[in-house]
Design an enzyme around this catalytic site. Structure first.
Site, PDB file in Angstrom:
ATOM      1  CG  ASP A 103     -23.286  34.119   3.811  1.00  0.00           C
ATOM      2  OD1 ASP A 103     -24.152  33.428   3.492  1.00  0.00           O
ATOM      3  OD2 ASP A 103     -21.512  33.951   4.269  1.00  0.00           O
ATOM      4  CG  ASP A 132      -5.342  -0.234  -1.067  1.00  0.00           C
ATOM      5  OD1 ASP A 132      -5.591  -0.918   0.442  1.00  0.00           O
ATOM      6  OD2 ASP A 132      -6.488   0.082  -1.823  1.00  0.00           O
ATOM      7  CD  GLU A 186     -28.074  18.668  -6.244  1.00  0.00           C
ATOM      8  OE1 GLU A 186     -27.241  19.445  -6.078  1.00  0.00           O
ATOM      9  OE2 GLU A 186     -28.582  17.985  -7.568  1.00  0.00           O
ATOM     10  CB  SER A 189     -19.671  21.178  -9.578  1.00  0.00           C
ATOM     11  OG  SER A 189     -21.116  20.318  -8.724  1.00  0.00           O
ATOM     12  CG  HIS A 197      -8.678   2.147  -0.557  1.00  0.00           C
ATOM     13  ND1 HIS A 197      -9.320   3.397   0.330  1.00  0.00           N
ATOM     14  CD2 HIS A 197      -8.303   1.708   0.832  1.00  0.00           C
ATOM     15  CE1 HIS A 197      -9.247   3.349   2.050  1.00  0.00           C
ATOM     16  NE2 HIS A 197      -8.938   2.149   1.570  1.00  0.00           N
ATOM     17  CG  ASP A 221     -20.893  17.515  -6.568  1.00  0.00           C
ATOM     18  OD1 ASP A 221     -19.917  17.469  -6.054  1.00  0.00           O
ATOM     19  OD2 ASP A 221     -21.383  18.425  -7.626  1.00  0.00           O
ATOM     20  CG  ASP A 256      -2.066  -1.007   1.629  1.00  0.00           C
ATOM     21  OD1 ASP A 256      -3.190  -0.726   1.581  1.00  0.00           O
ATOM     22  OD2 ASP A 256      -1.819  -1.974   0.749  1.00  0.00           O
ATOM     23  CG  HIS A 303      -3.344   3.802   1.755  1.00  0.00           C
ATOM     24  ND1 HIS A 303      -4.640   4.259   1.035  1.00  0.00           N
ATOM     25  CD2 HIS A 303      -3.315   2.679   2.097  1.00  0.00           C
ATOM     26  CE1 HIS A 303      -5.430   2.926   1.011  1.00  0.00           C
ATOM     27  NE2 HIS A 303      -4.554   2.330   2.166  1.00  0.00           N
TER      28      HIS A 303
END
Lengths: 733, 163
Positions: free
Chosen positions: A702, A215, A673, A666, A248, A662, A186, A188
């Site tokens: 906000d 991985d 949603e 984006s 992965h 999404d 791995d 990663h």
């Protein structure tokens, strides 16, 4: 630890014999004292290190399990909601294959030609067919923190895809001509480690073949750079560089563990396209490598049903995500839908340390039951098939040993990108078996006891025992299994009488100083030799104490966050032990409550000294304790504390759902949603989250982007600030 | 009197739980056994300061008639309980530690040379292995001067102890 036994008469003897400047007896006694004291210290450090490791591992695996539970939940929704339901629409696309199915369309999609490379671009330029100096240049460029232009990225990915499609599921390689093979585990996203391996071992070449065992991505911050390097060497030396798929290499997993976010962040304009292509490429990665017909190398492991002959014949690219169940059929005629599809039963069979959790994926889709059809569109048969379609299909039917109608197979193998197949007959058992084989290969872990049981901790694959190793190796005439998937302190570890070897190449995986990475060199004698390393220069200079301390602080921070996330459950649990509401509970009860709520299987009594400060006569003031954990609330002005807690507790799931919703990648989702996300989450958690609470939440955030929420910003608002330093950007946890 | 008995039982019960917790950390197969090589770590992590000889004796008591390489919890518990209740292998107070270093520092310099300490630790008492020596030096030694300022070292190690 290699020392003598200091019995008192031996002492006296040496007293007489030695003649140090310091009176012998005194020096002796002083030395003994120091040794005794120091060894005690080292033992305590070792205990702390072991506990720290447990913490990280538990949290890591609990996260994976969480992911799978979420995915199972989506599968359930897909099967039980009417097609028109809005929740289903939100997530249905992740169950659908790509709309592009013809190779020709993919070629168009991969097209990079319209992308111009500006004059100002100072990064590396690639030309194709790629040369080894180009690949080496790429390594240098990434070492210098440059970024490859998206045009070249797309070009590189396109070439990679074309190559991978013609590779078999299981690569056969040999150590002939005295070639030594290097095997890495791995990575990663830890580019530093890959660079260190290349530095110590040399770049891949025909004299220096490499196997990379899955991985490559997620958690670390340079996953894409690692992929680009590996792919470019693969293209230059297709016979000498071998990549195995890991769990992965899966777009669903990537949503949660950082790769998706990394790509979108680095390539704002073309990130979405890059991700889509990578989705395809991952599905085309080979599943295993066999060296000299004797050594099997794959990412996760095996199970008692592992059959390499079966695996070599599957259409591996059908399994875009190993989390995706095989094709299912709607039983239109009788109108049945499967109601007991999900065994999502979180029974905690409490063993001393409750390590049993939810049922695995493997066992959730049993054969013989009817399932709903999956909307799928498969890519056309790959170009490698030289015989006719009919012959190919006949061969597959024969090999599968099933009497399926020709129609069934044809439907599944030819291009069809539209509506679900009506009445296409029986469940194709072969797909169920195939799927299990693949999940087992990518997700399983070894265990010390004999047998083979579902891997409930991770939620996918099995735990397999030494007897299974012997049997599977014998059945295939193999001598050694090399796998990765689990982080090991020394970078590697043998088990099952040295017949299974775990190799892990991401050093400092949990935290700086937590573990070393390692790689294997193996020659024609097939004896593995290990080279260990630790990437961060600073860590090599750390003393044992410092590295344990640092890793421990990090683990405790992660653990404290978990405590915070489960605060109300914990308090309720404490209160059960405190019927008279004194605010105090015994430490024994504290330990019991902690495990009952968190279910991490951690040694709470041993960790107690790190988590709990002063106690009054062995009694803990739990409200005070929570305040002292010094976790500052997340940085939002939400008045609804329980909503906040729910959000924090499930923030990884929340983020995953956001990213699924999404669809255009984006990084933004609309308010509507967002609301749907909440409904999905509350449905999964089987809790009520009122619309009003959600509106309040919306008000307190906000929205300054035309009524859409930036996912990253939103998640950022929920990052907790502890008493310690803020976690670094790019820190996988 | 009954109360005393009760509280004594409660104490023993707590001790048992402590021992069990420490044992479990090393019980990788969840079958109430640990590798004999980890016993030293377990005993020490419970706050005891045995020397190697005492450890060896304790292990001999806990091991099976025919040693298997594994120690069972059933045998470990009574021995360890006795050790803790009787407060065997008591901790070494900080000032005694300092004295020990001072003894070796015959010229009363306030520090020890690398060679000095190495010689004592690897040749006297229950000698360190090379690994142990290197680890101690990495923690204790000032790398520029190759000197061990033992007073600081002792305080640092003692502070580290989260009891």
């Amino acid at each position: 630890m290699g020392c003598g036994f200091a019995k008192s008469d031996q002492l006296k003897k040496r007293d007489r014999e030695t003649s140090l400047l310091v009176p012998a007896a005194t020096a002796m006694r002083a030395a003994l004292l120091i040794q005794r004291w120091y060894r005690q210290y080292v033992a305590r450090l070792e205990m702390r290190r072991r506990c720290t490791w447990n913490i990280f591992q538990s949290i890591e695996y609990a996260g994976e399990q969480d992911q799978i539970k979420l995915y199972n939940f989506f599968g359930y929704l897909m099967d039980h909601f009417t097609p028109a339901s809005s929740e289903r629409n939100l997530i249905s696309h992740i169950f659908r294959e790509n709309n592009i199915c013809h190779n020709v369309d993919w070629e168009r999609y991969f097209c990079y030609k319209s992308i111009e490379v500006p004059e100002l671009y100072s990064g590396p330029h690639l030309s194709f067919p790629i040369t080894c100096s180009n690949a080496a240049e790429l390594v240098e460029a990434f070492k210098n923190k440059q970024q490859l232009h998206s045009r070249y990225v797309l070009q590189l990915l396109g070439e990679t895809w074309r190559l991978l499609r013609i590779l078999p599921n299981i690569s056969q390689i040999s150590t002939c001509h005295n070639k030594e093979i290097t095997i890495c585990g791995d990575l990663h996203g830890h580019l530093e480690d890959l660079l260190l391996v290349f530095y110590k071992n040399g770049l891949p070449s025909s004299e220096k073949p490499y196997v990379f065992n899955g991985d490559f991505v997620d958690r670390g911050k340079d996953s894409l750079e690692i992929l680009l390097i590996l792919f470019s060497f693969l293209l230059v030396y297709p016979n000498d560089v071998h990549l195995n798929r890991g769990n992965h290499e899966d777009h669903i997993v990537n949503l949660r563990y950082g790769f998706t976010k990394e790509v979108l962040g680095k390539y704002r304009l073309h990130g979405k396209k890059i991700l889509k292509l990578l989705q395809k490429i991952f599905s085309w990665l080979p599943l295993a490598t066999v060296i000299d017909h004797k050594v099997l190398v794959l990412h996760g492991g095996i199970s008692d049903t592992t059959d390499l002959h079966l695996i070599s014949r599957v259409d591996r690219h059908k399994y875009v995500s190993a989390l995706r169940p095989p094709k299912r059929k709607r039983q239109n005629r009788s109108g049945m839908t499967d109601s007991d599809l999900e065994d999502d039963d979180p029974t905690a069979k409490s063993v001393d340390s409750s390590r049993r959790r939810v049922h695995s994926l493997t066992h959730s889709s049993s054969t013989g039951t009817r399932h709903e059809v999956q909307r799928r569109s498969l890519q056309g048969l790959n170009n490698r098939v030289t015989c006719s379609v009919e012959e190919e299909l006949k061969e597959r039917r024969r090999q599968a040993g099933l009497s399926q109608s020709y129609g069934d197979l044809r439907n599944s193998l030819t291009n069809s990108d539209s509506d679900p197949d009506p009445d296409s007959g029986e469940l194709l058992e072969s797909y169920g078996d195939e799927w299990k084989q693949i999940v087992d290969m990518l997700w399983s872990d070894p265990m010390p006891q004999d047998g083979c049981v579902p891997n409930e901790v991770r939620g996918g694959g099995c735990y397999w025992g030494p007897d299974v190793t012997e049997e599977v190796l014998r059945r295939h005439n193999l001598t050694l299994l090399i796998r990765s998937h689990e982080c090991k302190q020394e970078g590697y570890e043998f088990c099952h009488n040295r017949r299974v070897l775990t190799i892990f190449s991401a050093s400092n995986y949990y935290e700086v100083g937590s573990n070393r990475g390692a790689y294997i060199r193996m020659g024609p004698d097939l004896v593995p030799h290990f080279i260990q390393y630790q990437a961060n220069r600073a860590t090599r200079a750390l003393t044992l104490r410092q590295s344990v301390g640092r890793t421990e602080r990090s683990a405790l921070r992660a653990l404290r966050e978990k405590l915070f996330a489960h605060k109300s459950d914990l308090i309720s649990s404490f209160q059960e032990y405190d019927p008279e509401n004194t605010g105090l509970i015994s430490l024994g009860h504290w330990a019991g409550a902690m495990e009952a709520v968190l279910r991490l299987g951690l040694p709470w009594r041993v960790l107690r000294s790190q988590l709990v400060g002063d106690t009054l006569d062995g009694m803990l003031d739990y409200h005070l304790w929570f305040r002292e954990l010094a976790i500052t609330e997340p940085n939002t002005e939400l008045s609804n504390a329980s909503l906040l807690e729910t959000m924090y507790k499930h923030h990884s799931n929340l983020e995953t759902i956001f990213r699924i919703i999404d669809t255009d990648n984006s990084g933004l989702i609309s308010f509507e949603e967002f609301r749907q996300t909440w409904k999905l989450l509350s449905s999964h958690l089987q809790t009520e989250i009122s619309d009003e609470a959600i509106s309040d939440l919306a008000v307190s955030i906000d929205f300054n982007k035309d009524g859409s929420i930036d996912i990253n910003e939103f998640m950022e608002a929920f990052r907790l600030v502890g008493g310690d330093l803020l976690q670094n950007e790019g820190d996988p946890h | 009197m009954a109360e005393d008995k009760e509280s004594a039982e409660a104490i023993v019960s707590e001790v048992h739980k402590k021992i069990r917790a420490a044992f479990d950390v090393f019980d990788h197969e969840f079958n109430k056994t640990v590798d004999v090589r980890e016993i030293g770590t377990i005993i020490r992590s419970l706050g005891c300061f045995p020397n190697e000889g005492e450890l060896h004796d304790a292990i001999a008591e806990i091991e099976e008639e025919e040693p298997t390489g594994y120690i069972r919890f059933e045998k470990f518990l009574p021995t360890m309980t006795k050790v803790l209740m009787e407060r065997k292998f008591r901790p070494i107070p900080e000032d005694l530690m300092l004295q020990a270093f001072e003894v070796l520092d015959k010229q009363k310099k306030g520090h020890l040379e690398l060679e000095e300490l190495t010689k004592y630790m690897t040749q006297e008492g229950e000698p360190f292995t090379q690994e142990e020596m290197e680890e101690m030096l990495s923690a204790a030694m000032d790398p520029d001067k190759n000197l061990i300022f033992y007073k600081d070292f002792v305080s640092m190690m003692t502070v580290d102890d989260p009891r």
